[in-house]
Design a protein around this motif. Sequence first.
Motif, PDB file in Angstrom:
ATOM      1  N   LYS A  22       1.848 -12.407  12.793  1.00 60.58           N
ATOM      2  CA  LYS A  22       1.396 -12.907  11.489  1.00 60.58           C
ATOM      3  C   LYS A  22       2.108 -12.169  10.347  1.00 60.58           C
ATOM      4  O   LYS A  22       2.612 -12.796   9.411  1.00 60.58           O
ATOM      5  CB  LYS A  22      -0.115 -12.691  11.353  1.00 60.58           C
ATOM      6  N   ASN A  23       2.137 -10.834  10.434  1.00 58.85           N
ATOM      7  CA  ASN A  23       2.656 -10.059   9.299  1.00 58.85           C
ATOM      8  C   ASN A  23       4.173 -10.086   9.194  1.00 58.85           C
ATOM      9  O   ASN A  23       4.736  -9.578   8.232  1.00 58.85           O
ATOM     10  CB  ASN A  23       2.129  -8.622   9.350  1.00 58.85           C
ATOM     11  N   ALA A  99      -0.949 -11.744   0.805  1.00 58.14           N
ATOM     12  CA  ALA A  99       0.488 -11.879   1.095  1.00 58.14           C
ATOM     13  C   ALA A  99       1.155 -12.874   0.147  1.00 58.14           C
ATOM     14  O   ALA A  99       2.383 -12.904   0.044  1.00 58.14           O
ATOM     15  CB  ALA A  99       0.697 -12.291   2.549  1.00 58.14           C
ATOM     16  N   ILE A 124     -10.934  -3.940   2.580  1.00 59.00           N
ATOM     17  CA  ILE A 124     -10.511  -2.650   3.135  1.00 59.00           C
ATOM     18  C   ILE A 124     -10.055  -1.647   2.083  1.00 59.00           C
ATOM     19  O   ILE A 124      -9.659  -0.547   2.415  1.00 59.00           O
ATOM     20  CB  ILE A 124      -9.421  -2.825   4.220  1.00 59.00           C
ATOM     21  N   LEU A 131       3.521  -0.485  -6.804  1.00 56.65           N
ATOM     22  CA  LEU A 131       4.820  -0.185  -6.180  1.00 56.65           C
ATOM     23  C   LEU A 131       5.715  -1.426  -6.164  1.00 56.65           C
ATOM     24  O   LEU A 131       6.930  -1.331  -6.330  1.00 56.65           O
ATOM     25  CB  LEU A 131       4.628   0.356  -4.761  1.00 56.65           C
ATOM     26  N   SER A 169       5.141   1.652   1.378  1.00 62.17           N
ATOM     27  CA  SER A 169       4.405   0.388   1.287  1.00 62.17           C
ATOM     28  C   SER A 169       5.199  -0.708   1.996  1.00 62.17           C
ATOM     29  O   SER A 169       6.362  -0.956   1.667  1.00 62.17           O
ATOM     30  CB  SER A 169       4.187  -0.001  -0.182  1.00 62.17           C
ATOM     31  N   VAL A 170       4.536  -1.364   2.931  1.00 61.59           N
ATOM     32  CA  VAL A 170       5.164  -2.453   3.670  1.00 61.59           C
ATOM     33  C   VAL A 170       5.483  -3.602   2.713  1.00 61.59           C
ATOM     34  O   VAL A 170       6.619  -4.068   2.616  1.00 61.59           O
ATOM     35  CB  VAL A 170       4.212  -2.942   4.798  1.00 61.59           C
ATOM     36  N   GLU A 195       8.339  -0.510   9.323  1.00 56.92           N
ATOM     37  CA  GLU A 195       7.598  -1.366  10.255  1.00 56.92           C
ATOM     38  C   GLU A 195       8.534  -2.413  10.879  1.00 56.92           C
ATOM     39  O   GLU A 195       9.458  -2.902  10.201  1.00 56.92           O
ATOM     40  CB  GLU A 195       6.470  -2.077   9.496  1.00 56.92           C
ATOM     41  N   THR A 311      -2.800   1.462  11.197  1.00 51.79           N
ATOM     42  CA  THR A 311      -4.143   1.228  10.649  1.00 51.79           C
ATOM     43  C   THR A 311      -4.728  -0.088  11.177  1.00 51.79           C
ATOM     44  O   THR A 311      -5.942  -0.203  11.343  1.00 51.79           O
ATOM     45  CB  THR A 311      -4.121   1.218   9.103  1.00 51.79           C
ATOM     46  N   PHE A 335      -5.783   3.200   4.250  1.00 55.18           N
ATOM     47  CA  PHE A 335      -6.726   2.509   3.358  1.00 55.18           C
ATOM     48  C   PHE A 335      -7.996   3.335   3.204  1.00 55.18           C
ATOM     49  O   PHE A 335      -8.426   4.003   4.144  1.00 55.18           O
ATOM     50  CB  PHE A 335      -7.056   1.116   3.897  1.00 55.18           C
ATOM     51  N   ARG A 378      -9.283  -7.206  11.364  1.00 50.76           N
ATOM     52  CA  ARG A 378      -9.161  -6.273  12.493  1.00 50.76           C
ATOM     53  C   ARG A 378     -10.534  -5.736  12.899  1.00 50.76           C
ATOM     54  O   ARG A 378     -10.773  -5.462  14.077  1.00 50.76           O
ATOM     55  CB  ARG A 378      -8.207  -5.123  12.146  1.00 50.76           C
TER      56      ARG A 378
HETATM   57  C1  EPZ Z   1       0.583  -4.680   5.142  1.00 54.01           C
HETATM   58  O1  EPZ Z   1      -0.207  -4.725   3.965  1.00 54.01           O
HETATM   59  C2  EPZ Z   1      -0.119  -5.560   6.155  1.00 54.01           C
HETATM   60  N1  EPZ Z   1      -0.213  -6.920   5.615  1.00 54.01           N
HETATM   61  C3  EPZ Z   1      -1.499  -5.000   6.463  1.00 54.01           C
HETATM   62  O2  EPZ Z   1      -2.077  -5.784   7.473  1.00 54.01           O
HETATM   63  C4  EPZ Z   1      -1.351  -3.556   6.967  1.00 54.01           C
HETATM   64  O3  EPZ Z   1      -2.635  -3.010   7.163  1.00 54.01           O
HETATM   65  C5  EPZ Z   1      -0.584  -2.718   5.956  1.00 54.01           C
HETATM   66  O4  EPZ Z   1       0.699  -3.365   5.662  1.00 54.01           O
HETATM   67  C6  EPZ Z   1      -0.305  -1.302   6.422  1.00 54.01           C
HETATM   68  O5  EPZ Z   1       0.411  -1.345   7.622  1.00 54.01           O
HETATM   69  C7  EPZ Z   1       0.832  -7.741   5.722  1.00 54.01           C
HETATM   70  O6  EPZ Z   1       1.901  -7.397   6.211  1.00 54.01           O
HETATM   71  C8  EPZ Z   1       0.653  -9.138   5.230  1.00 54.01           C
HETATM   72  P1  EPZ Z   1       0.960  -1.427   2.145  1.00 54.01           P
HETATM   73  P2  EPZ Z   1       0.354  -4.159   2.589  1.00 54.01           P
HETATM   74  O7  EPZ Z   1       1.551  -1.886   0.863  1.00 54.01           O
HETATM   75  O8  EPZ Z   1       1.807  -4.466   2.515  1.00 54.01           O
HETATM   76  C9  EPZ Z   1      -1.045   1.445  -1.114  1.00 54.01           C
HETATM   77  C10 EPZ Z   1      -3.807  -7.027   8.505  1.00 54.01           C
HETATM   78  O9  EPZ Z   1      -4.965  -6.793   8.956  1.00 54.01           O
HETATM   79  N2  EPZ Z   1      -0.260   0.689  -2.115  1.00 54.01           N
HETATM   80  O10 EPZ Z   1       1.850  -0.821   3.160  1.00 54.01           O
HETATM   81  O11 EPZ Z   1      -0.522  -4.677   1.516  1.00 54.01           O
HETATM   82  C11 EPZ Z   1      -2.108   0.577  -0.464  1.00 54.01           C
HETATM   83  O12 EPZ Z   1      -3.264   0.476  -1.251  1.00 54.01           O
HETATM   84  C12 EPZ Z   1      -3.348  -6.428   7.211  1.00 54.01           C
HETATM   85  O13 EPZ Z   1      -3.005  -7.786   9.075  1.00 54.01           O
HETATM   86  C13 EPZ Z   1      -0.237   1.136  -3.416  1.00 54.01           C
HETATM   87  O14 EPZ Z   1      -0.855   2.135  -3.777  1.00 54.01           O
HETATM   88  O15 EPZ Z   1       0.118  -2.608   2.791  1.00 54.01           O
HETATM   89  C14 EPZ Z   1      -2.316   1.289   0.846  1.00 54.01           C
HETATM   90  O16 EPZ Z   1      -3.171   2.374   0.648  1.00 54.01           O
HETATM   91  C15 EPZ Z   1      -4.388  -5.703   6.453  1.00 54.01           C
HETATM   92  N3  EPZ Z   1       0.487   0.420  -4.336  1.00 54.01           N
HETATM   93  C16 EPZ Z   1      -0.908   1.816   1.177  1.00 54.01           C
HETATM   94  O17 EPZ Z   1      -0.191   1.804  -0.056  1.00 54.01           O
HETATM   95  C17 EPZ Z   1       1.206  -0.694  -3.987  1.00 54.01           C
HETATM   96  O18 EPZ Z   1       1.857  -1.300  -4.866  1.00 54.01           O
HETATM   97  C18 EPZ Z   1      -0.144   0.968   2.198  1.00 54.01           C
HETATM   98  O19 EPZ Z   1      -0.212  -0.413   1.819  1.00 54.01           O
HETATM   99  C19 EPZ Z   1       1.191  -1.123  -2.650  1.00 54.01           C
HETATM  100  C20 EPZ Z   1       0.451  -0.405  -1.724  1.00 54.01           C
END
Ligand code: EPZ
Length: 425
Positions: A22-23, A99, A124, A131, A169-170, A195, A311, A335, A378
Amino acid sequence: MYKIRIRGGLRLKGEIPISGAKNAALPLMVASLLTDAPLTLTNVPNLADVAFMADLLRHFGVGVEWTPGHAGDGGRFRLCARDLTGTTADYDIVRKMRASFFALGPLLARAGTAKVSLPGGCAIGARPVDLHLKALQALGATVDLVEGYVVASAPEGLKGAEVAFPSVSVGATENALMAATLAEGRTILLNAAREPEIDDLGRCLIAMGAEITGLGSSKITVDGVKSLHAAEHAVLPDRIETGTYAIAAAIAGGEVELTGTRGELIGALTGLLEIAGAEVRETERGMCVARNGARPISVSADTAPYPGFPTDLQAQFMALMATSDGTSRIRETIFENRFMHVPELLRMGADIKIEGDTAIVTGVAGLKGAPVMATDLRASSSLVLAGLAAEGETIVNRVYHLDRGFERMEEKLRRVGAEIERLPS
Ligand code: EPZ
């Protein structure tokens, strides 16, 4: 509305085909906005989030042709953004699926303008998008926040730059990577996420004509090109689905082969499962997970960006530890509010205490079936896993969360011998 009923206590035996991720599929679909030529994606899972994304793309004027998969094969999308008819993503769409925010970078790169609703918080955590915005600003976009919307523009086009992410950040890496493919000159992404879904997106962009090096490392270099072209790409296997069914085999006992996937995608989890007493081995078609006899052994884990323990498997692993012999500490570092499954596991007889970002899990000899409520994707799957191990009947309510990210979960578990069915609620 549906609920899932599970009668626990049965060992699992057989094979489960793993779907496309999915991701990975969601950003790959968004990448179609970068070109006027068709992008064909195969091995696409049939999920609610994928359908949401297709709706969002139609809203921008993208031609969407979907051929569902059958008998374990993934579906096929042909996405063609020949003419963009819109560059606005409304609140109603973005709030349903975060997304959608990935569209910001590609729209900006292709059309020079984009207006995308801020996603807001979710179950969550707060999940800001600063970012993403900083990266696009570094590429020369002007960004304003107007009435809950991000209004971004780069009328002269984006310009390559060095973007150093202060934390991993992903989504921000994916947004910046897509935008940089059409920027003028060289972009260097530092502290980029590693990732496998980013690697998959990068490979697809390269097939579309992008010039990218350093995929899989934390320094990705992109040399912008004038335009991208048609391509076909197969979505990589879902590592979170793989990990979830690996844990299913470990929690219920028995032996399950996961086909169409690769063990290396979940290396951090398999290390933990082996310490917990499961046997994990590669097979020609994927991997096999078995556990026989004694209760799992407690093992502690901290979530971390890839290649650390994900996570997205924390809740499922906690269900396993809830049945273990001993006490483990599970720390959530990504998170701030991702322990919503804990009160539900407590209803099933688990012994878990939360101290800040850490759950202290003292395993119990047997979980008991109970009605429970899914709170996010999840977390829902962790309740299903707990139900497989529990004595008696577990009812998981609010199954729509599961349908966002797990393709035909009850069917896949039934084929390895679980007693699980979907009922109207
Ligand atoms: C992706 O979310 C995934 N979603 C999430 O999967 C996954 O849990 C997460 O990466 C971490 O692996 C998709 O790929 C669609 P991040 P994303 O930006 O990109 C903080 C699932 O269940 N952050 O890597 O949104 C954020 O709050 C989902 O399938 C900022 O502070 O995650 C978090 O604490 C849930 N500012 C950390 O970084 C930003 O601008 C990592 O988030 C962006 C993120």
